[in-house]
Motif scaffolding. Structure first.
Motif, mmCIF file in Angstrom:
data_model
loop_
_atom_site.group_PDB
_atom_site.id
_atom_site.type_symbol
_atom_site.label_atom_id
_atom_site.label_comp_id
_atom_site.label_asym_id
_atom_site.label_seq_id
_atom_site.Cartn_x
_atom_site.Cartn_y
_atom_site.Cartn_z
ATOM 1 N N VAL A 159 0.469 -5.163 11.059
ATOM 2 C CA VAL A 159 0.176 -3.738 11.263
ATOM 3 C C VAL A 159 -0.582 -3.562 12.577
ATOM 4 C CG1 VAL A 159 -0.857 -1.684 10.189
ATOM 5 C CG2 VAL A 159 -0.175 -3.620 8.747
ATOM 6 N N ASP A 160 -0.063 -2.682 13.434
ATOM 7 C CA ASP A 160 -0.800 -2.319 14.649
ATOM 8 C C ASP A 160 -1.739 -1.181 14.280
ATOM 9 O OD1 ASP A 160 0.562 -4.148 16.167
ATOM 10 O OD2 ASP A 160 2.077 -2.718 16.855
ATOM 11 N N VAL A 161 -3.019 -1.409 14.489
ATOM 12 C CA VAL A 161 -4.020 -0.408 14.101
ATOM 13 C C VAL A 161 -4.637 0.207 15.349
ATOM 14 C CG1 VAL A 161 -6.221 -0.043 12.890
ATOM 15 C CG2 VAL A 161 -4.561 -1.694 11.992
ATOM 16 N N THR A 162 -4.730 1.539 15.361
ATOM 17 C CA THR A 162 -5.469 2.209 16.437
ATOM 18 C C THR A 162 -6.769 2.734 15.841
ATOM 19 O OG1 THR A 162 -3.374 2.909 17.376
ATOM 20 C CG2 THR A 162 -5.337 3.973 18.254
ATOM 21 N N PHE A 163 -7.883 2.322 16.435
ATOM 22 C CA PHE A 163 -9.190 2.766 15.937
ATOM 23 C C PHE A 163 -9.576 4.081 16.608
ATOM 24 C CE2 PHE A 163 -9.112 -1.796 15.155
ATOM 25 C CZ PHE A 163 -9.529 -1.846 13.835
ATOM 26 N N GLN A 164 -10.595 4.710 16.037
ATOM 27 C CA GLN A 164 -11.006 6.033 16.558
ATOM 28 C C GLN A 164 -11.481 5.973 18.003
ATOM 29 O OE1 GLN A 164 -14.171 6.933 13.768
ATOM 30 N NE2 GLN A 164 -15.718 6.457 15.298
ATOM 31 N N ASP A 165 -11.944 4.778 18.439
ATOM 32 C CA ASP A 165 -12.410 4.670 19.826
ATOM 33 C C ASP A 165 -11.251 4.344 20.782
ATOM 34 O OD1 ASP A 165 -11.882 2.096 19.073
ATOM 35 O OD2 ASP A 165 -13.903 1.318 19.395
ATOM 36 N N GLY A 166 -10.023 4.382 20.250
ATOM 37 C CA GLY A 166 -8.844 4.176 21.097
ATOM 38 C C GLY A 166 -8.399 2.721 21.172
ATOM 39 N N ARG A 167 -9.226 1.795 20.684
ATOM 40 C CA ARG A 167 -8.882 0.379 20.722
ATOM 41 C C ARG A 167 -7.695 0.104 19.801
ATOM 42 N NH1 ARG A 167 -11.097 -3.629 18.241
ATOM 43 N NH2 ARG A 167 -12.449 -2.198 17.097
ATOM 44 N N GLU A 168 -6.825 -0.849 20.207
ATOM 45 C CA GLU A 168 -5.686 -1.208 19.355
ATOM 46 C C GLU A 168 -5.772 -2.672 18.998
ATOM 47 O OE1 GLU A 168 -2.071 -0.105 21.290
ATOM 48 O OE2 GLU A 168 -2.633 2.024 21.307
ATOM 49 N N GLU A 169 -5.399 -3.008 17.786
ATOM 50 C CA GLU A 169 -5.456 -4.407 17.360
ATOM 51 C C GLU A 169 -4.409 -4.639 16.275
ATOM 52 O OE1 GLU A 169 -9.534 -5.484 16.613
ATOM 53 O OE2 GLU A 169 -8.992 -7.546 16.063
ATOM 54 N N ASN A 170 -3.838 -5.831 16.277
ATOM 55 C CA ASN A 170 -2.833 -6.162 15.261
ATOM 56 C C ASN A 170 -3.470 -6.989 14.143
ATOM 57 O OD1 ASN A 170 -0.744 -8.454 14.326
ATOM 58 N ND2 ASN A 170 0.314 -6.509 14.631
ATOM 59 N N PHE A 171 -3.145 -6.648 12.896
ATOM 60 C CA PHE A 171 -3.650 -7.401 11.739
ATOM 61 C C PHE A 171 -2.481 -7.833 10.861
ATOM 62 C CE2 PHE A 171 -7.157 -4.772 13.096
ATOM 63 C CZ PHE A 171 -8.261 -5.603 12.965
ATOM 64 N N ASP A 172 -2.639 -9.009 10.222
ATOM 65 C CA ASP A 172 -1.597 -9.441 9.268
ATOM 66 C C ASP A 172 -1.600 -8.538 8.038
ATOM 67 O OD1 ASP A 172 -0.842 -11.847 10.689
ATOM 68 O OD2 ASP A 172 -2.818 -12.633 10.110
ATOM 69 N N LEU A 173 -2.813 -8.125 7.649
ATOM 70 C CA LEU A 173 -2.951 -7.340 6.420
ATOM 71 C C LEU A 173 -4.048 -6.298 6.608
ATOM 72 C CD1 LEU A 173 -2.199 -7.142 3.332
ATOM 73 C CD2 LEU A 173 -4.109 -8.687 2.896
ATOM 74 N N VAL A 174 -3.783 -5.069 6.130
ATOM 75 C CA VAL A 174 -4.808 -4.017 6.149
ATOM 76 C C VAL A 174 -5.102 -3.630 4.699
ATOM 77 C CG1 VAL A 174 -5.302 -1.603 6.772
ATOM 78 C CG2 VAL A 174 -4.167 -3.117 8.424
ATOM 79 N N VAL A 175 -6.382 -3.614 4.352
ATOM 80 C CA VAL A 175 -6.776 -3.284 2.978
ATOM 81 C C VAL A 175 -7.548 -1.971 2.976
ATOM 82 C CG1 VAL A 175 -7.997 -4.082 0.909
ATOM 83 C CG2 VAL A 175 -7.038 -5.762 2.509
ATOM 84 N N GLY A 176 -7.084 -1.010 2.207
ATOM 85 C CA GLY A 176 -7.813 0.254 2.054
ATOM 86 C C GLY A 176 -8.769 0.118 0.882
ATOM 87 N N ALA A 177 -10.065 0.072 1.174
ATOM 88 C CA ALA A 177 -11.098 0.024 0.120
ATOM 89 C C ALA A 177 -12.017 1.202 0.370
ATOM 90 C CB ALA A 177 -11.845 -1.304 0.170
ATOM 91 N N ASP A 178 -11.416 2.354 0.690
ATOM 92 C CA ASP A 178 -12.184 3.498 1.175
ATOM 93 C C ASP A 178 -12.346 4.599 0.135
ATOM 94 O OD1 ASP A 178 -9.449 3.713 1.539
ATOM 95 O OD2 ASP A 178 -9.538 4.765 3.438
ATOM 96 N N GLY A 179 -12.439 4.193 -1.129
ATOM 97 C CA GLY A 179 -12.866 5.126 -2.159
ATOM 98 C C GLY A 179 -11.808 6.105 -2.639
ATOM 99 N N GLN A 180 -12.211 6.965 -3.599
ATOM 100 C CA GLN A 180 -11.213 7.800 -4.289
ATOM 101 C C GLN A 180 -10.481 8.778 -3.368
ATOM 102 O OE1 GLN A 180 -13.418 10.011 -7.428
ATOM 103 N NE2 GLN A 180 -13.038 11.831 -6.214
ATOM 104 N N ASN A 181 -11.113 9.190 -2.269
ATOM 105 C CA ASN A 181 -10.422 10.112 -1.349
ATOM 106 C C ASN A 181 -9.790 9.379 -0.180
ATOM 107 O OD1 ASN A 181 -11.208 12.428 -2.836
ATOM 108 N ND2 ASN A 181 -13.258 12.219 -1.970
ATOM 109 N N SER A 182 -9.442 8.129 -0.401
ATOM 110 C CA SER A 182 -8.920 7.225 0.638
ATOM 111 C C SER A 182 -7.987 7.870 1.676
ATOM 112 C CB SER A 182 -8.169 6.095 -0.074
ATOM 113 O OG SER A 182 -7.491 5.291 0.846
ATOM 114 N N ARG A 183 -8.370 7.706 2.934
ATOM 115 C CA ARG A 183 -7.489 8.148 4.031
ATOM 116 C C ARG A 183 -6.401 7.123 4.253
ATOM 117 N NH1 ARG A 183 -9.463 8.413 9.496
ATOM 118 N NH2 ARG A 183 -7.638 9.498 10.287
#
Ligand SMILES: Cc1cc2nc3c(=O)[nH]c(=O)nc-3n(C[C@H](O)[C@H](O)[C@H](O)COP(=O)(O)OP(=O)(O)OC[C@H]3O[C@@H](n4cnc5c(N)ncnc54)[C@H](O)[C@@H]3O)c2cc1C
Length: 431
Positions: A159-183
């Motif tokens: 997964v290519d991820v773009t962070f809020q500061d504009g930085r981009e990084e590739n990860f093998d796996l992204v885990v959403g642990a961001d609570g009941q209103n998960s973005r």
């Protein structure tokens, strides 16, 4: 094979997963991001049930958690004048034999902030030990004040991820642990599926603490007010008293307030509870200056699958059972344990690990999501009178002892037998 993993959310599920992944393979590169500027070490009492305790024991954190255990001695229903109408699960009451230590309270019930700190500190201490013992490669870092702007899934390339500061990084796996209103859930599954998965239970809850007064005992105290409002007060031997406001009144205004500032949310809760009775004015006054105020909708999350491509959900983000079940924290630990366990067992074969994580989680998630339909609070004054006096009568007739035998804690052992925890020697845990 070591993986590069992004975990979104440093609540309970995220750090627990980071801890377990690192134990399984110190060469994983793990980044945990949290949108808050610092660790959100707030929140009220959280408890472990059934499988929760053995997982924490395996992680070697049971004693550290127990050191923060709250001292709650039972529960009491309060009448309009603050009088005690009924008492339940009083510690040491012979009628509550078989319950874990305190009857109403679970064996391992601690403040959310203490729990989050114990897990995060343990994961950081583990990293330090690894580095001191000469492990090179891999890593664990917590980044605060950080959010994800977008993802692009690239199949086997991760997964290519773009962070809020504009930085981009590739990860093998992204885990959403961001609570009941998960973005993360919204971004991975789309707005429609995410909205459909979010099942409102027709009630709202606010949590905060106020200074303790002499009348705040170690009993949890419940007060029902007219217009579908209730207050739960817990102290647990702490300098601050925990206030839970439950409401089915002023629903539209309360829901609309969630996107607004904390001050605006507090104003709506004040409007809803003014005049509710008992010590409400004291709680509302304390709420104004409370820096740990947190409010949300009571809801469950029911998704057809817990992953999409290389994005997977853990904890409330994927399968929130709702605060009313008291099983959210245990479920978060189960998810972290099973996901880390399957990744280790399947030797980082992501397709196989995510598939079995999804399959294995079906049963514990179903078992945790025991509530369905709207949670009901008594609405008319008559209903409140009936509840208060019905409970008083129940207590007088010792029906409370029978009720206590039916409390969820009673079923911990049964629950463990019904869904025994899978064993993962690959996680290199204590037992
Ligand atoms: C501040 C707070 C107080 C709480 N208080 C209580 C309580 O008193 N009683 C109770 O039963 N439950 C409470 N909960 C919920 C409880 O912690 C969970 O139901 C349960 O422990 C499962 O944990 P979780 O890690 O899945 O979710 P949570 O504990 O909700 O953690 C999710 C984390 O993700 C972070 N996050 C959210 N969105 C993003 C994003 N876009 N990017 C990065 N990070 C993000 C949040 O700030 C939070 O730290 C509280 C949650 C929070 C956040």
């Amino acid at each position: 094979m070591p993986l590069k993993i992004l975990i979104i959310g440093a609540g309970v599920a995220g750090p627990a997963l980071a801890f377990l992944l690192q134990r399984a393979d110190p060469l994983h590169h793990i980044t945990v991001i949290e949108r808050a500027p610092a660790l959100r070490a707030t929140g009220l009492q959280l408890d472990f049930k059934a499988q929760g305790t053995p997982i924490v024991r395996k992680m070697g954190l049971l004693e550290a958690m127990r050191a923060h255990r709250v001292d709650e001695t039972g529960a009491e229903v309060i009448g309009a004048k603050g009088e005690s109408l009924a008492r339940f699960g009083i510690r040491g009451d012979s009628g509550t034999e078989g319950l874990q230590s305190g009857g109403f309270t679970n064996d391992l019930e601690i403040m959310r902030g203490d729990m989050v700190k114990v897990i995060v500190d343990a994961s950081v201490a583990d990293r330090k030990k690894l580095e001191e013992s000469g492990v090179r490669g891999g890593g664990l870092r917590y980044v605060f004040g950080m959010n994800v702007k977008g993802f692009v899934q690239r199949e086997a390339e991760g997964v290519d991820v773009t962070f809020q500061d504009g930085r981009e990084e590739n990860f093998d796996l992204v885990v959403g642990a961001d609570g009941q209103n998960s973005r993360t859930r919204k971004m991975a599954f789309g707005d429609e599926i995410s909205r459909e998965a979010f099942k409102e239970l027709g009630s709202q809850v606010a949590y905060f603490t106020v200074p303790r007064t002499e009348s705040d005992s170690t009993l949890a105290r419940i007060f029902f007010a007219a217009r579908s409002r209730a207050i739960l007060l817990r102290n647990g031997g702490r300098p601050q008293t925990q206030v839970y406001l439950f409401s089915q009144a002023n629903m539209e205004k309360t829901k609309a307030s969630y996107g607004k500032s904390v001050a605006e949310q507090k104003a709506v809760w004040k409007e809803t509870f003014t005049g509710a009775g008992w010590q409400t004015e004291r709680f509302l006054e304390g709420m104004q200056t409370a820096d740990d105020f947190y409010a949300h909708q009571l809801a469950q999350v029911k998704l057809p699958a817990l992953y999409k491509g290389r994005i997977v959900l853990v904890g409330d983000a994927g399968y929130c059972p709702s605060v009313m079940t008291g099983k959210g924290t245990t479920s978060a630990f189960i998810g972290a344990y099973v996901l880390a366990g399957e990744l280790a067992r399947q030797k980082s074969n992501l397709d196989a690990a995510l598939k079995s994580y999804n399959e294995i989680m079906k049963e514990p998630v179903d078992r945790a999501q025991v509530i369905s339909g709207n949670v009901s609070l008594p609405s008319s004054s008559l209903a409140v009178w009936f509840i208060r006096n019905g409970l008083w009568a129940a207590s007088s007739l010792r029906i409370d002892k029978l009720l206590m035998r039916l409390m969820p804690q009673q079923t911990d052992e049964k629950e463990l037998r019904a869904w025994p925890l899978p064993e993962y020697p690959e996680l290199n845990l204590a037992e």
